[in-house]
Design an enzyme around this catalytic site. Structure first.
Site, PDB file in Angstrom:
ATOM      1  CG  HIS A 117     -67.978  24.505-147.618  1.00 22.56           C
ATOM      2  ND1 HIS A 117     -68.021  25.495-146.679  1.00 22.56           N
ATOM      3  CD2 HIS A 117     -66.729  23.946-147.499  1.00 22.56           C
ATOM      4  CE1 HIS A 117     -66.861  25.540-146.017  1.00 22.56           C
ATOM      5  NE2 HIS A 117     -66.059  24.608-146.504  1.00 22.56           N
ATOM      6  CG  HIS A 151     -73.527  26.231-139.745  1.00 22.69           C
ATOM      7  ND1 HIS A 151     -72.765  25.462-138.904  1.00 22.69           N
ATOM      8  CD2 HIS A 151     -72.662  26.895-140.552  1.00 22.69           C
ATOM      9  CE1 HIS A 151     -71.494  25.656-139.179  1.00 22.69           C
ATOM     10  NE2 HIS A 151     -71.401  26.513-140.172  1.00 22.69           N
ATOM     11  CG  ASP A 181     -72.183  31.481-147.056  1.00 26.62           C
ATOM     12  OD1 ASP A 181     -71.158  32.168-147.180  1.00 26.62           O
ATOM     13  OD2 ASP A 181     -72.152  30.250-146.920  1.00 26.62           O
TER      14      ASP A 181
END
Ligand code: COA
Length: 374
Positions: free
Chosen positions: A222, A264, A317
């Site tokens: 995460h 994802h 990210d």
């Protein structure tokens, strides 16, 4: 039992009017607006206000809101002592988690456990302010530096980045940092938001919901992915740089290893719109540090190999990891900053959960034995 989906993949967990990932239209809908347009044209506090209140603020509303976000008079001096007591080996996310638990104690029991919207709103705004202070100062204290208190003459983002680095950032750096915070602000139902709503659904308090959420967001699948992605880019640089980047990724894929910052659960085979929006800022910041251009080259090659070999694209990210590095933010702060910006979304979700509550209590597909005799 055909309803069973491991990891609850594709399952609708709740209704919400906070946000929605429209994968077909490739849009992250935040209270009716496109997140990328918001990140492009609005500041983090404006979008935080929108996320929590469901409407954009007028001038007076945003001034009052920013005032609370930068008012540290409610942040107790003892909280710094708690941070100091944490062992030097502590991970920052754990220190911040401890700080949040500690701050809950400054509310009376009736105030803490009050789940009405006004009470959650007041506690929630304080939490956004306090988590930023905890984030910057947990790092400072663990590294033997003196804590920095918020400076209300600065904007939220300028103040936040200054507390972290101890340096005065350029306007461009503040602008990019603010856009990163905005991109992280809210994202429908990731594991951490779900954790917060599950905890909230017992009518437990917003601090408890935040503690659960930060524990969830710490995980490398995460929020922890941004730090792991940066370590990988630096590993490639130290082992030969962009010339070996293709082989490096191939080796990892052949060993069935994951490349952090890619893939994802919801977008999986598509480009995360936040990553697409933020990647262009890398070129602007790359000259900031001596190895910036080289890291950018490596970044692009890793991205090409992942698209070619796996049909996988960066999630948010990936560019944020490199942008944080170019902003000279220490790597252990990447996930904590992600959490600090996500606090706005969490406040909105806890309010929504408490306003229309139904206890989360799913069932299981039992695969254990039966009928054992003692
Ligand atoms: C985010 C993530 C956990 C979603 O995973 P998921 O929905 O559980 O999907 P799965 O783990 O079932 O992966 C599906 C396939 O894609 C592959 N895959 C997914 N992400 C991958 C990655 N980052 N690197 C390499 N392969 C990846 C898996 O190996 C799997 O391939 P297979 O079908 O050949 O076995 C996953 O993409 C991942 O681990 N990414 C890296 C961590 C990360 O960046 N997290 C931040 C998310 S915002």
């Amino acid at each position: 039992m055909e309803d069973f989906k491991p990891g609850l993949e594709g399952i609708i967990a709740t209704d919400t009017n906070v946000s929605f990932l429209d994968v077909d239209q490739e849009e992250i809908v935040i209270r009716g607006y496109d997140l990328i347009e918001l990140a492009d044209k609005k500041t983090f506090p404006e979008v935080a206000y929108l996320v929590i209140n469901g409407k954009l603020p007028n001038n007076k509303e945003i001034q009052d809101f920013e005032k609370i976000l930068l008012d540290d008079s409610a942040f107790p001096e003892e909280a710094y002592k708690v941070l100091e007591l944490c062992p030097d080996s502590s991970m920052l996310m754990d220190v911040i988690r401890t700080g949040i638990s500690f701050l809950a104690g400054y509310h009376s029991e009736s105030d803490l456990m009050n789940t009405n919207e006004k009470s959650n709103f007041t506690k929630g705004i304080r939490l956004i302010a306090d988590v930023a202070v905890l984030t910057a100062n947990s790092h400072r204290i663990l590294n033997g530096l003196t804590p920095v208190r918020p400076d209300s003459s600065k904007s939220f983002s300028e103040n936040f980045i200054t507390m972290i680095t101890g340096k005065t950032p350029s306007d461009k750096e503040v602008e990019i940092f603010d856009k990163i915070l905005t991109c992280y602000i809210e994202h429908e139902m990731p594991n951490s938001t779900f954790a917060a709503r599950i905890i909230g659904s017992t009518l437990s308090d917003i601090y408890g919901a935040f503690v659960g959420a930060i524990a969830s967001l710490k995980g490398p699948l995460h929020g922890g992915a941004n730090e792991a992605a940066m370590h990988m880019l630096l590993d490639i640089k130290s082992k030969g740089g962009h010339k070996i980047a293709d082989d490096y990724v191939m080796n990892r894929l052949n060993n069935k290893e994951r490349i952090m910052g890619f893939g994802h659960r919801v977008y999986m085979k598509k480009y995360d719109p936040r990553a697409f929006f933020l990647k262009d800022y890398i070129a602007e910041l790359a000259p900031n540090i001596p190895d910036g251009e080289e890291l950018h080259k490596i970044y692009k090659i890793v991205e090409e190999v992942m698209a070619r070999e796996k049909g996988l694209y960066p999630n948010t990210d990936y560019p944020i990891a490199l942008l944080f590095y170019l902003l000279e933010i220490p790597i252990p702060l990447y996930t904590p900053i992600f959490f600090a910006s996500r606090t706005a979304g969490l406040v909105a979700h806890v309010i929504e959960q408490h306003n229309n509550n139904r206890l989360f209590r799913p069932r299981v597909l039992y695969t254990g034995p039966r009928g054992l005799k003692l």
